[in-house]
Design an enzyme around this catalytic site. Structure first.
Site, PDB file in Angstrom:
ATOM      1  N   GLU A 226       0.847  -1.194   0.000  1.00 62.29           N
ATOM      2  CA  GLU A 226       0.000   0.000   0.000  1.00 62.29           C
ATOM      3  C   GLU A 226       0.885   1.247   0.000  1.00 62.29           C
ATOM      4  OE1 GLU A 226      -3.716   2.008   2.484  1.00 62.29           O
ATOM      5  OE2 GLU A 226      -3.229  -0.105   2.798  1.00 62.29           O
ATOM      6  N   ARG A 304      -7.961   2.050  13.411  1.00 68.24           N
ATOM      7  CA  ARG A 304      -8.815   0.895  13.126  1.00 68.24           C
ATOM      8  C   ARG A 304      -8.853  -0.059  14.324  1.00 68.24           C
ATOM      9  NH1 ARG A 304     -12.570  -1.102   9.110  1.00 68.24           N
ATOM     10  NH2 ARG A 304     -11.470   0.084   7.515  1.00 68.24           N
ATOM     11  N   GLU A 704     -10.995  -8.632   3.916  1.00 65.97           N
ATOM     12  CA  GLU A 704     -10.386  -8.658   5.244  1.00 65.97           C
ATOM     13  C   GLU A 704     -11.182  -9.371   6.335  1.00 65.97           C
ATOM     14  OE1 GLU A 704      -7.970  -4.652   5.889  1.00 65.97           O
ATOM     15  OE2 GLU A 704      -9.825  -4.311   4.787  1.00 65.97           O
TER      16      GLU A 704
END
Length: 758
Positions: A226, A304, A704
């Site tokens: 990423e 998160r 995910e």
């Protein structure tokens, strides 16, 4: 519809970065990395390397024309070390040579004198020293401290989860080719083409329009590419900028292991309070995240973890604080689940601790606290379309959970040196980037005059089947055969300002944008059809124009040709932004997710109590896929995620020594699940649900969420160990390797009695 890449994959014809034909005159690069984890650079001796025949140039920080900076969220990550080094393997110089072999030989000849500085590898120590990437963040609801006074039971403990190596089959790499007027075309193995484009432009001191990023597909990413791909792309782009020749660098596996960041290890403290009816009334936790040497994506990963600190339970009084701690290790980065698994592991450990102390099953506590429709999450969003109880009930009924538990209990009574364990792992995972501005995508569709279709989006294919789903979207919206459609490589010139292929949101964002583009084109074509057929009620079905409920003689090819001859625009560029999402970090409240994905897994294990070895016997799952648009792709994603989660929880033991050097630096010392590690029973059932309007065709994201089912393997093993040795002081410390299992089975025997000691 099967994966559109399956044919070329099986035949070995699919093109990856290292398969691209090289341009004449291509040079090859290799990094010289620091041999210490923390220190001040005193001198750098390049003489022997420069004298090696075939070496063209060695670049250092002094050769960077723009900023020596590739940090994304926080500008704290230099491209090439200048004054200090912050982790073992940190790039200090870049060798550019005529061949890959020469470049590597030359890098080994470079000598650096580095004055050592203190090395910190423990996030708790880093936190105590004040070495934080960002200020601590706290999510809370209710009054946890006051609520503990009303709890009948209170338990405290510690939970640690280790890192995880991405181990994508294709290592990091990039290939830069100079174009005219100082432009560069860069082939990069990246999940974030725009992130690479931005980082390279910054390093070179040019506009982003001068840098074109092109990605055909990746041989796996899992989050590691990423922001992690920016470094390697910027290095080869720097070399191409300086030399005006093509430059390629594909990392050796050992380099990739040594120099790249992993899943963030966490060490955490928890406190949980329950009522007599096993309701969780209060929960607090402190999460210490090992960020590594620079921010990378750590602040977002930490966020998160906070969002998913409650997993799938309603907890009226909660306070969780997270610290992103700077250590002298490679900068840890995104990994499938993006901090969610780490947060979930802590609450599951707290529930297990409470259950063990109370002498009840953790399953009873889990079931009593599942989220229900209308419950508020601790970050303010209300649970809508909540399938937590539906998934639990379906799994418990379908697989007969009480009978599974009876079988485990009976087996354990009858066997002394083998014990079984059973655990239930419910999940809840929010779908969206947690930064509102990242929830956008664009798509470009061309209808060619012969009726064929070209599709460009910002989605990067990395084995997850997104290209297949994009074909499905275009075929369904245009009502044409999939064979007519070509998915173009992801390219920043065709589709600009892309969000990374991450957060399980790629199919939704890019699919919605593609849907809008196809709808706009369809409306134009219907206008042509109305004029041609002198009818108002027209539609396109299976490449034929229908008038009302009857097919006409106007087919797809003729319609496209008619539109072209009438000078109707046959291209459309559409933009999609997820509506309704918002979040205010000043109060840590909002509506950050488009929707949530739910599910429940039953996990069974068997431990050999003589050897400490074990097997995961089954993972039986009921999962909320919504209205799955491709059950083959979705099932494959779930299966892969589950096995990857089991690997993280059981065998992938990432180890650094006190000097910050990677010890698990090869596949002989770092074990990942192979085909023999896959549970013999891996049963995944699709829950019948309405899905979500914010999911493309109401088909919920799947990349995910299933990884978190792997956490159940840890607790099933723990239950098996405790069946053999109920008094084992087994810490909550993942991964649960065979070595840890063996030690915990005989923990009491390893502690000498006073008589023996004397």
């Amino acid at each position: 519809m099967k994966n559109i890449d399956s044919f070329t994959h099986v035949r070995g014809e699919s093109l990856y970065l290292d398969d691209l034909p090289v341009v004449n005159g291509t040079l090859y690069a290799c990094v010289f990395g620091s041999q210490v984890a923390h220190g001040r650079i005193r001198s750098l001796d390049l003489a022997d390397a420069l004298n090696l025949p075939g070496v063209v140039r060695i670049l250092t920080a002094r050769d960077i024309p723009g900023e020596n900076q590739i940090g994304g969220i926080i500008p704290d990550e230099v491209l090439l070390a200048d004054q200090t080094v912050d982790f073992w393997g940190m790039p200090v110089a870049l060798v550019v040579a005529e061949t890959d072999e020469i470049a590597r030989r030359a890098a080994a000849l470079i000598r650096a004198e580095i004055d050592p500085l203190p090395v910190v590898t423990d996030p708790r120590e880093a936190c105590a020293l004040g070495q934080l990437i960002v200020p601590p963040r706290t999510f809370q609801t209710g009054d946890a401290e006051a609520a503990f006074a009303d709890c009948d039971y209170i338990f405290e403990g510690r939970a640690d989860s280790g890192g995880q190596e991405h181990l994508y089959l294709e290592t990091q790499g990039a290939y830069a080719v100079p174009l005219e007027n100082g432009n560069i075309r860069l082939f990069s193995s990246t999940q974030g083409p725009t992130a690479v484009q931005r980082a390279v432009a910054r390093v070179l001191g040019v506009g982003m329009h001068k840098i074109e990023i092109d990605v055909t597909r990746l041989g796996g990413g899992f989050g590691g590419k990423e922001d992690g791909a920016n470094l390697w792309a910027a290095l080869v782009a720097l070399a191409t900028h300086c030399l005006r020749r093509p430059v390629k660098y594909v990392l050796h596996r050992m380099e990739d292991l040594r120099m790249t960041g992993k899943r963030h290890p966490y060490t955490s403290d928890f406190k949980i309070g329950l009522t007599k009816d096993l309701k969780i009334r209060a929960y607090t936790a402190s999460l210490y995240q090992d960020a590594g040497a620079s921010a990378d994506l750590s602040p977002a990963v930490l966020e998160r973890s906070l969002f998913h600190a409650n997993n799938t339970y309603f907890i009226p009084n909660l306070r969780v604080t997270a610290y992103s701690c700077r250590t002298n290790l490679p900068s840890n980065t995104a990994f499938r689940g993006f901090g969610g698994p780490q947060g979930m592991f802590v609450i599951e450990a707290a529930i297990a601790k409470a259950a063990e102390e109370l002498g009840v099953s953790a399953i009873a506590i889990q079931r009593a606290n599942l989220l229900r429709e209308g419950d508020a999450f601790h970050y303010g969003q209300v649970a809508e379309g909540c399938e937590a109880e539906a998934c639990w009930t379906d799994a418990a009924t379908r697989y007969d959970l009480p009978e599974l538990q009876r079988e485990v209990d009976a087996f354990n009574r009858q066997n002394r040196l083998k014990k079984k364990g059973l655990a239930v792992m419910p999940i809840c995972f929010g779908i969206s980037f947690t930064k509102k501005w990242m929830n956008q995508a664009r798509a470009l569709v061309h209808l060619y005059a012969d009726g064929s279709v070209g599709v460009s989006t910002g989605a990067v294919e990395m084995g997850q089947g997104v290209n297949t789903k994009m074909v499905q979207v275009a075929a369904r919206c245009l009502s044409v055969r999939p064979e007519r459609i070509k998915i173009e490589p992801t390219n920043t010139t065709r589709i600009a300002n892309t969000s990374p292929t991450a957060a399980s949101a790629t199919s939704d964002l890019n699919g919605k944008a593609l849907q809008l583009a196809c709808q706009a084109l369809t409306e134009r074509l219907l206008g042509v059809a109305r004029a041609r057929l002198q009818a108002e009620e027209v539609s396109i079905r299976n490449e034929v124009v229908w008038v009302g409920d009857k097919p006409s003689d106007l087919g797809w090819n003729d319609l496209i040709l008619e539109a072209y001859q009438q000078r109707v625009c046959l291209s459309e560029h559409a933009h999609y932004a997820t509506p309704g999402i918002h979040y205010d970090p000043t109060v840590e409240k909002g509506h950050p997710f488009a929707y949530h994905v739910y599910g429940t897994a039953l996990v069974g294990t068997t431990v050999d109590c003589l050897r400490g070895t074990y097997t995961v016997d089954y993972v039986r799952v009921t999962h909320d896929f919504g209205q799955s648009m491709n059950t083959i792709v979705d099932r494959g994603q779930a299966e892969g995620a589950i096995v990857q989660g089991i690997g993280w929880m059981t065998m992938e033991d990432l180890r650094y020594n006190a000097d910050g050097r990677l010890l698990s630096n090869a596949l002989s010392t770092y074990k990942i699940p192979d085909i023999y590690s896959v549970p013999p029973v891996l049963d995944i059932q699709f829950l019948e649900t309405a899905g979500s309007d914010y999911a493309i065709f109401r088909s919920k994201a799947v990349g995910e969420p299933p990884l978190m089912y792997g956490i159940g393997a840890y607790f099933a093993l723990r239950n098996a160990v405790r069946a053999f040795n109920p008094s084992s002081g087994l810490p909550f410390d993942a991964p649960m390797t065979p070595e840890k299992v063996l030690l915990s089975l005989y923990a009491d025997a390893l502690v000498p009695t006073p008589e023996v000691a004397s």
